[in-house]
Write an enzyme that holds these catalytic residues in place. Structure first.
Site, short mmCIF file in Angstrom:
data_model
loop_
_atom_site.label_atom_id
_atom_site.label_comp_id
_atom_site.label_asym_id
_atom_site.label_seq_id
_atom_site.Cartn_x
_atom_site.Cartn_y
_atom_site.Cartn_z
N HIS A 439 0.79 -1.23 0.00
CA HIS A 439 0.00 0.00 0.00
C HIS A 439 0.83 1.28 0.00
O HIS A 439 0.33 2.34 -0.40
CB HIS A 439 -0.93 0.01 1.22
CG HIS A 439 -2.20 0.78 1.00
ND1 HIS A 439 -2.28 1.90 0.21
CD2 HIS A 439 -3.45 0.59 1.48
CE1 HIS A 439 -3.51 2.37 0.21
NE2 HIS A 439 -4.25 1.59 0.96
N TYR A 552 -14.72 5.79 8.38
CA TYR A 552 -13.71 6.28 7.43
C TYR A 552 -14.11 5.86 6.02
O TYR A 552 -14.35 4.68 5.76
CB TYR A 552 -12.36 5.66 7.79
CG TYR A 552 -11.18 6.05 6.91
CD1 TYR A 552 -10.19 6.89 7.39
CD2 TYR A 552 -11.02 5.54 5.63
CE1 TYR A 552 -9.09 7.23 6.62
CE2 TYR A 552 -9.93 5.87 4.84
CZ TYR A 552 -8.98 6.71 5.34
OH TYR A 552 -7.89 7.05 4.57
N THR A 565 -4.96 10.67 -0.71
CA THR A 565 -6.33 10.48 -0.24
C THR A 565 -6.69 11.48 0.85
O THR A 565 -5.82 12.12 1.45
CB THR A 565 -6.54 9.06 0.34
OG1 THR A 565 -5.65 8.87 1.45
CG2 THR A 565 -6.31 8.00 -0.72
#
Length: 735
Positions: A439, A552, A565
């Site tokens: 990630h 979230y 993001t």
């Protein structure tokens, strides 16, 4: 070994008569072709650099301006208003090519035209920059933006989660922070914004990802699924041959800067910076922080099969191997009967365990000799390939099949994925594929862009024979895959494996396809599909746990350079009011519709604010980082950054590239992907609104928590979607 000898361009021995050289023509040929290929790439990058440097101008537009200036001069019209004459007078006299008046006049017009061209480029760029910096178009059709400051917007987001006394304490902390601490911290952020390309992204990558010391598996890495309703071939090596070939084609386009940017709502181009580290990238473990190692090129992939590691070349000289050649290479690995070396089978468990333990083991056992050479072959590979011996698929009649497929991609058996690589391409025995993705280097839409290209190219451009093999004939003279050699301490591997296995065994994953409706019928409710699903998740969560929680949802900020993001806090006062009204069961349908529309409008506005840089969480995160650098204690920031996200959600993008018409091929659907739960007592939910008529959900939780149950929550999601649709009398297809 034969392949090692073939890789040597020349050898020499010392004889009584002197040096005896033996040249390998084949090896020299490959070196020559490799050099040619390298120079071609450099020239392409130089050309792209020049074109990018003069954008939106071009050599053609420069030539047009020059020709217009010369044409006007020929017609006795001075469009330069005397500037050409001034330039001509400034040119040195009696110097080389400037001696004749005609040459001096011609050169003056070229210089003037170039100046006009450069000025036009500058003005156009500044105008374009101003236009792209304007985000009001996202709000003009949907109402006005809230005027809350980010701190008070935070208070608004936690109001439905706190009682009056807790909210008063938080309000007091926020007021104190805003008046005393925030102005000082903000000055440093403003200074960074002047200096850095993006004031958030580098800190976000370092402190959220690279400094994390917990295992990457489940906690950070995520997975992506294949097309689940169609099957191109069941020949494992053939499917892999096409997929790997398509990936390197994509990498070639990336190197040549031939990939068009994704457009936000078809209007504004989004930053493609994250794509740069898609290939040839590995996360290197460190005791305190990891490092992303990115290479400019790599000519091989690393492959794992039955406990053994191989190195497979992607090129023959400068030519990319054809899919049929790659199929042959992968089939050679599948047919190889050799057993694993001692400790080799579970070696990759080191990448699945704690980061400190892996860093220590890497330094102690992999810093020299054959272990270092073999590890380099993996870490310097374009990407990692896992050839699994088990089969997975999605069977609509077997609900558990999709969840088992997801579990296999998320963590496998804890040692058949290299979790440090930018991504692992997983190939199952029946030809199904999938990805496990690290990630830190990028977010899900980036790998999704690659995956859409691969699946579309595999199906509609490369194809297969009637027997399921890649098209063409293989070259049996290719150097076979090279087996990597190890000398491994098994004790440290076993320790990491036990940590990873306990983590994998604790994950409950429930994946399902919601069939009654998709975005087509949701739009008849006059709301966005994402808002519809997010409000349904709030209703489902309240039914599941009897309370609301901090929620979230990831929103991209790629309309900004190097943006990643921002958080959309989906649990709002408006959504909780709707949920409570639904739970009471005494409200009129018209009242419920009105409450739903208010919640939906609020969510859509928050999403737009997040996309346009007006979110609150990344800003507060950066203020917290500055406070740590300065040694400033802030009870408000400490409270904000310590709150757990017990419901973490993400929508999976699709159709970023139109490789085919989805109306013509409605069954060519990927099922999206998923991730592990963020909180030990919470849920992770990803969903893909896959066309007009279906939605895929991936729900994760932990068995060790008595409060959560992924399948139970998934059933609540189903029912919540149906109940909201009933409010608007949306007709549904029976599942």
């Amino acid at each position: 070994m034969a392949e090692a000898h073939q890789a040597v361009a020349f050898q020499f021995t010392v004889t009584p008569d002197g040096f005896d050289f033996r040249l390998s023509r084949e090896a020299l040929k490959h070196i020559y072709l490799s050099g040619i290929n390298s120079w071609k790439k450099r020239l392409i990058r130089i050309k792209n650099g020049i074109l990018r440097g003069v954008y939106p101008g071009s050599p053609t537009s420069w030539l047009v301006v020059v020709m217009a200036t010369m044409g006007s001069s020929y017609c006795k019209v001075d469009i330069s208003m005397g500037l050409v004459c001034c330039i001509q007078r400034c040119l040195p006299e009696r110097c080389g090519p400037y001696q004749t008046p005609q040459t001096r006049a011609l050169l003056s017009m070229v210089i003037f035209s170039t100046g006009v061209w450069v000025t036009g480029i500058f003005l156009f760029r500044q105008t374009l920059k101003l236009l792209l910096s304007y985000h009001g178009w996202m709000f003009e059709m949907h109402g006005k933006t809230s005027h809350f400051t980010k701190i008070w917007a935070y208070l608004e987001s936690v109001r439905p989660l706190l009682d009056d006394e807790e909210y008063y304490r938080m309000e007091t902390l926020a007021k104190e922070f805003q008046d005393k601490t925030a102005p000082r911290l903000q000055k440093y952020l403003v200074l960074k914004s002047w200096w850095a390309t993006n004031y958030v992204s580098d800190w976000w990558e370092e402190y959220i990802y690279l400094r994390g010391r917990s295992p990457l598996m489940v906690n950070s890495n995520y997975y992506v699924m294949d097309l689940v309703l169609v099957r191109n071939t069941e020949v494992q090596a053939a499917r892999l041959g096409n997929a790997v070939h398509a990936m390197i084609m994509y990498r070639r386009k990336l190197d040549r800067e031939e990939i068009k940017p994704v457009m936000a709502l078809g209007i504004v181009p989004m930053c493609s910076y994250q794509m740069e580290r898609m290939f040839n990238t590995t996360r290197i473990p460190g005791k305190e922080t990891d490092v992303l190692q990115h290479l400019s090129d790599s000519r091989h992939v690393a492959v794992y099969h039955k406990g053994r590691f191989f190195k497979v070349w992607l090129y023959e000289g400068s030519r990319l191997l054809r899919p049929r050649d790659l199929e042959m290479q992968f089939q050679r690995i599948l047919d190889d009967p050799s057993p694993p070396q001692p400790g080799e089978e579970r070696l990759a468990a080191l990448t699945a365990g704690g980061r400190v333990e892996w860093a220590q083991a890497r330094q102690a056992f992999f810093s020299s000799g054959k272990n270092k050479a073999a590890l380099d072959a993996i870490e310097r590979a374009a990407f990692f390939v896992a050839l699994d011996e088990e089969s997975h698929c999605y069977n609509p009649d077997d609900e558990a099949s999709l969840s088992l497929y997801g579990k296999a991609l998320l963590h496998g058996n804890c040692y058949n994925r290299w979790f440090d690589k930018s991504f692992t391409l997983v190939s199952f025995k029946n030809g199904l594929l999938g990805l496990n993705t690290e990630h830190a280097w990028a977010d899900a839409p980036i790998i999704g862009h690659l995956w859409e290209f691969v699946l579309g190219t595999d199906t509609f451009h490369l194809g297969y024979t009637d027997t399921g093999h890649c098209l063409g004939k293989p070259n049996p003279m290719l150097i076979p895959p090279q087996r990597l050699q190890w000398d491994i301490c098994q004790a440290v591997i076993e320790s990491s494996y036990q940590v990873a296995k306990a983590l994998a065994d604790d994950v409950e994953l429930y994946c399902f396809q919601f069939l009654p409706f998709g975005k087509g019928l949701i739009k008849k409710c006059r709301t966005s599909p994402d808002a519809f699903v997010q409000i349904a998740l709030q209703l489902a969560h309240f039914r599941d746990k009897g309370k609301f929680c901090l929620t979230y949802e990831a929103s991209m900020t790629r309309m900004f350079r190097e943006g990643r993001t921002e958080t959309v806090r989906s649990c709002t006062s408006e959504s909780t009011a709707f949920v409570q009204a639904m739970m009471e069961g005494s409200h009129m349908k018209a009242d419920l519709q009105d409450l739903f529309r208010k919640a939906s409008k609020k969510h859509q506005n928050m999403y737009r604010l997040a996309m346009t840089g007006a979110g609150i969480d990344r800003h507060l995160f950066c203020l917290y980082v500055v406070s740590k650098y300065l040694g400033v204690k802030s009870p408000f920031l400490a409270k904000v950054l310590s709150e757990p996200w017990r419901l973490s959600t993400s929508q999976i993008p699709q159709s970023q590239i139109r490789m085919f018409d989805p109306d013509q091929y409605p069954n060519h659907l990927g099922a999206g992907g998923g991730f592990g739960p963020v909180a030990d007592d919470g849920y992770g939910v990803s969903y893909m609104i896959a066309g007009e008529n279906t939605i895929f959900f991936h729900v994760s939780s932990k068995f060790s928590s008595s409060e959560t149950n992924a399948q139970r929550f998934g059933n609540h999601i189903r029912q919540a979607l149906l109940d909201i649709a009933d409010l608007f009398q949306v007709p549904k297809v029976e599942s």
